[in-house]
Design an enzyme around this catalytic site. Structure first.
Site, PDB file in Angstrom:
ATOM      1  N   HIS A   1       8.945   3.571   0.558  1.00 36.93           N
ATOM      2  CA  HIS A   1       8.168   3.011   1.677  1.00 36.93           C
ATOM      3  C   HIS A   1       8.654   1.627   2.083  1.00 36.93           C
ATOM      4  O   HIS A   1       8.279   1.129   3.140  1.00 36.93           O
ATOM      5  CB  HIS A   1       6.688   2.952   1.300  1.00 36.93           C
ATOM      6  CG  HIS A   1       6.049   4.306   1.262  1.00 36.93           C
ATOM      7  ND1 HIS A   1       5.291   4.795   2.288  1.00 36.93           N
ATOM      8  CD2 HIS A   1       6.104   5.297   0.339  1.00 36.93           C
ATOM      9  CE1 HIS A   1       4.880   6.022   1.993  1.00 36.93           C
ATOM     10  NE2 HIS A   1       5.362   6.358   0.804  1.00 36.93           N
TER      11      HIS A   1
ATOM     12  N   ASP B   1      10.326  -5.744   6.374  1.00 33.32           N
ATOM     13  CA  ASP B   1       9.273  -4.753   6.162  1.00 33.32           C
ATOM     14  C   ASP B   1       9.884  -3.368   6.215  1.00 33.32           C
ATOM     15  O   ASP B   1      10.769  -3.113   7.047  1.00 33.32           O
ATOM     16  CB  ASP B   1       8.217  -4.876   7.285  1.00 33.32           C
ATOM     17  CG  ASP B   1       6.796  -4.687   6.781  1.00 33.32           C
ATOM     18  OD1 ASP B   1       6.605  -3.867   5.871  1.00 33.32           O
ATOM     19  OD2 ASP B   1       5.890  -5.362   7.315  1.00 33.32           O
TER      20      ASP B   1
HETATM   21  C1  GDG Z   1       3.975  -0.477   2.820  1.00 36.39           C
HETATM   22  C2  GDG Z   1       5.295  -1.068   3.351  1.00 36.39           C
HETATM   23  C3  GDG Z   1       5.189   0.526   5.272  1.00 36.39           C
HETATM   24  C4  GDG Z   1      -4.254  -4.276   6.663  1.00 36.39           C
HETATM   25  N1  GDG Z   1      -5.291  -5.130   6.513  1.00 36.39           N
HETATM   26  C5  GDG Z   1      -6.373  -4.374   6.401  1.00 36.39           C
HETATM   27  C6  GDG Z   1      -5.988  -3.037   6.479  1.00 36.39           C
HETATM   28  N2  GDG Z   1      -4.697  -3.012   6.661  1.00 36.39           N
HETATM   29  C7  GDG Z   1      -3.931  -1.782   6.864  1.00 36.39           C
HETATM   30  C8  GDG Z   1      -3.167  -1.806   8.158  1.00 36.39           C
HETATM   31  C9  GDG Z   1      -2.055  -0.807   7.869  1.00 36.39           C
HETATM   32  C10 GDG Z   1      -1.854  -0.980   6.366  1.00 36.39           C
HETATM   33  O1  GDG Z   1      -2.998  -1.616   5.844  1.00 36.39           O
HETATM   34  C11 GDG Z   1      -0.684  -1.880   6.079  1.00 36.39           C
HETATM   35  O2  GDG Z   1       0.475  -1.183   6.303  1.00 36.39           O
HETATM   36  P1  GDG Z   1       1.839  -1.923   6.607  1.00 36.39           P
HETATM   37  O3  GDG Z   1       2.801  -0.881   6.990  1.00 36.39           O
HETATM   38  O4  GDG Z   1       1.614  -2.927   7.682  1.00 36.39           O
HETATM   39  O5  GDG Z   1       2.245  -2.703   5.283  1.00 36.39           O
HETATM   40  P2  GDG Z   1       2.195  -2.491   3.657  1.00 36.39           P
HETATM   41  O6  GDG Z   1       0.826  -2.548   3.122  1.00 36.39           O
HETATM   42  O7  GDG Z   1       3.109  -3.545   3.111  1.00 36.39           O
HETATM   43  O8  GDG Z   1       2.788  -1.016   3.411  1.00 36.39           O
HETATM   44  C12 GDG Z   1       5.350  -0.938   4.855  1.00 36.39           C
HETATM   45  C13 GDG Z   1       3.961   1.144   4.608  1.00 36.39           C
HETATM   46  O9  GDG Z   1       3.975   0.941   3.197  1.00 36.39           O
HETATM   47  C14 GDG Z   1       3.887   2.651   4.879  1.00 36.39           C
HETATM   48  O10 GDG Z   1       5.042   3.328   4.492  1.00 36.39           O
HETATM   49  O11 GDG Z   1       5.038   0.595   6.673  1.00 36.39           O
HETATM   50  O12 GDG Z   1       6.586  -1.437   5.347  1.00 36.39           O
HETATM   51  O13 GDG Z   1       5.416  -2.430   2.957  1.00 36.39           O
HETATM   52  O14 GDG Z   1      -2.465   0.517   8.097  1.00 36.39           O
HETATM   53  O15 GDG Z   1      -4.025  -1.431   9.205  1.00 36.39           O
HETATM   54  N3  GDG Z   1      -6.842  -2.006   6.423  1.00 36.39           N
HETATM   55  C15 GDG Z   1      -8.164  -2.312   6.256  1.00 36.39           C
HETATM   56  N4  GDG Z   1      -8.602  -3.599   6.173  1.00 36.39           N
HETATM   57  C16 GDG Z   1      -7.758  -4.659   6.243  1.00 36.39           C
HETATM   58  O16 GDG Z   1      -8.184  -5.823   6.195  1.00 36.39           O
HETATM   59  N5  GDG Z   1      -9.046  -1.326   6.203  1.00 36.39           N
END
Ligand code: GDG
Length: 455
Positions: free
Chosen positions: A154, A362
């Protein structure tokens, strides 16, 4: 169709509403073919036992193991999050290399395999997720498992020059070669991995991402993860049902809101992003009381030293911008180090004129895609996305920036705030098409078809 066995460090919570995008995606994949989701329960126990907790959901089952406190320290906090996470995000400077942590990582991967193997059926397809479990293919093969086995990373796979900083890079790469398919978020990541295999291990490239390495054949290819845009869009359109969002909307009126949502992680570029916003308002008094930033940043991995340092740094910068510029009727930065419900985040994206997604690095970044899905089709906001986020490879019509170049991010913010409706709309239409077409179902179906086709 063969049964699917998904293995990940954490699983969704059996019986609870599915909160994250990934949990929903894997639920759908498991519900379609039936199967098993295997992972850590989230519990730590004092002494190791070989017990599994079992639960069932719709058409599939969960099997969960506990970690010991030593496992949690060495495997999770130590090797996974203080060595692999920083190196794979190009932050060798933040990595802590510790042989004992690696030994614990190795033992936990072996324990996953030992407890999983007896649950497997001959025609299963196994799909392992993420950097916590890079040795699991090797361990399953050692336990006698021969069926189709895939891995999906990921997070980014760095250039070979960076990956080789990891003392155990060769062992990890050889273990990855036990999988039939190694999936990455971007073509660039897959290419980095193949280049590493060629340069360090004399691998021979064959067609279509297939390589011959370590006496075996594996395929390394890109499968960019997507979101469920319909659910984000529906939640966003319903923003008025949240009284605090309605109050925020009244408070900002015609003024512009810039929004950022990130786990409080050094890969997300929060200090640079806040500095860019600070410079924007410092340079232009006409923007005072006309624009504000909402940054949601729920803390994560607080037991890892680099995360505690980051928290202090971000607190300090946000505090300084507000004390320099705030006025009785204006708070430039609303920085909230707390988790928000998903639906409310979608509503917040909808209220924003600009989505500011500027990680330093990322794997994908789902927030960028969620921001696109949440926009009002009649009056869409502008997405600013970092070049080094995986999402930039697909979201070409976003405003793309180098997140280290604070002046460039300030300029991008200014032009996003001034962007005329026609251009905003044209960019958004193109982004929208991509986010809906390449959604989360497209991702997991594409991956599993490719995995099953390796045999
Ligand atoms: C890893 C990889 C890759 C965030 N704050 C809150 C919240 N979130 C949710 C967002 C989004 C998810 O969490 C975060 O996903 P990201 O992709 O931005 O980043 P990582 O957590 O680092 O995820 C990344 C991912 O895996 C999938 O393969 O894209 O590159 O690092 O959905 O909306 N959700 C809630 N409250 C929050 O305060 N409920």
């Amino acid at each position: 169709m063969s049964r699917l066995v998904v293995v990940s460090n954490r699983t969704a919570t059996p019986g609870a509403p599915r909160s994250g995008g990934l949990a929903t995606a894997l639920h759908d994949a498991l519900a379609e073919s039936g199967g098993l989701w295997f992972g850590w329960s989230g519990q730590t126990v004092e002494a190791s036992d070989e017990k599994l907790a079992h639960a069932a959901e719709d058409d599939y089952a969960f099997a969960l193991l506990d970690l010991t406190e030593a496992d949690y320290e060495g495997y999770y906090l130590g090797y996974s999050n203080a060595a692999l996470w920083p190196v794979l995000h190009y932050r060798v400077d933040l990595a802590r290399f510790d042989d004992e942590a690696f030994a614990q990582y190795d033992r936990v991967n072996a324990r996953f395999a030992r407890l999983l193997a007896p649950l497997m059926r001959d025609d299963d397809t196994v799909w392992v997720h993420d950097y916590h479990l890079m040795l699991l293919g090797r361990e399953l093969r050692a336990a006698g498992w021969r069926g189709p086995t895939g891995f999906f990373l990921h997070i980014p796979f760095p250039s070979p020059e960076v990956f080789t900083a990891l003392p155990q890079h060769a062992e990890i790469a050889e273990a990855l070669a036990a999988f039939d398919l190694v999936g990455f978020q971007t073509a660039h990541d897959a290419e980095n991995f193949r280049r590493y295999l060629a340069e360090q291990h004399a691998a021979t490239p064959l067609a279509d991402g297939v390589v011959h390495a370590f006496g075996t054949v594996l395929r390394a290819a890109a499968f960019p993860i997507g979101i469920d845009p319909d659910s984000v869009s529906a939640a966003a359109a319903d923003w008025r049902s949240h009284p605090d969002l309605a109050r925020l909307a009244r408070g900002i009126g015609e003024d512009a809101l810039v929004v950022g949502v990130d786990r409080l992680d050094y890969s997300k570029g929060l200090p640079q992003r806040l500095e860019a916003f600070g410079q924007l308002i410092a340079a232009d008094a006409a923007l005072h009381a006309r624009v504000s930033l909402v940054q949601i940043a729920p803390p994560s991995r607080t037991e890892v030293e680099a995360y505690a340092d980051l928290r202090e740094q971000v607190d300090r910068i946000a505090g300084r911008i507000n004390s320099d510029h705030a006025d009785l009727g204006w708070i430039p930065v609303r920085y909230i180090a707390r988790e928000y419900p998903r639906d409310k985040l979608a509503g917040l994206y909808r209220l924003a004129r600009v989505g500011l997604v500027t990680p330093l690095r990322d794997g994908m970044n789902l927030v960028a895609k969620e921001f696109v899905a949440a926009q009002d089709p009649g009056d869409p906001g502008v997405l600013i996305v970092s070049e080094p986020a995986g999402a930039a490879e697909q979201l070409e019509e976003a405003v793309q920036v180098n997140p280290y170049d604070i002046a460039a991010v300030t300029d991008a913010l200014r032009s996003a705030l001034e962007m005329p409706h026609g251009e905003r709309s044209a960019r958004w239409q193109a982004l929208r098409a991509r986010v809906w077409r390449e959604d989360v179902g497209w991702w997991w179906r594409g991956y599993l078809d490719a995995l099953r086709a390796t045999r």
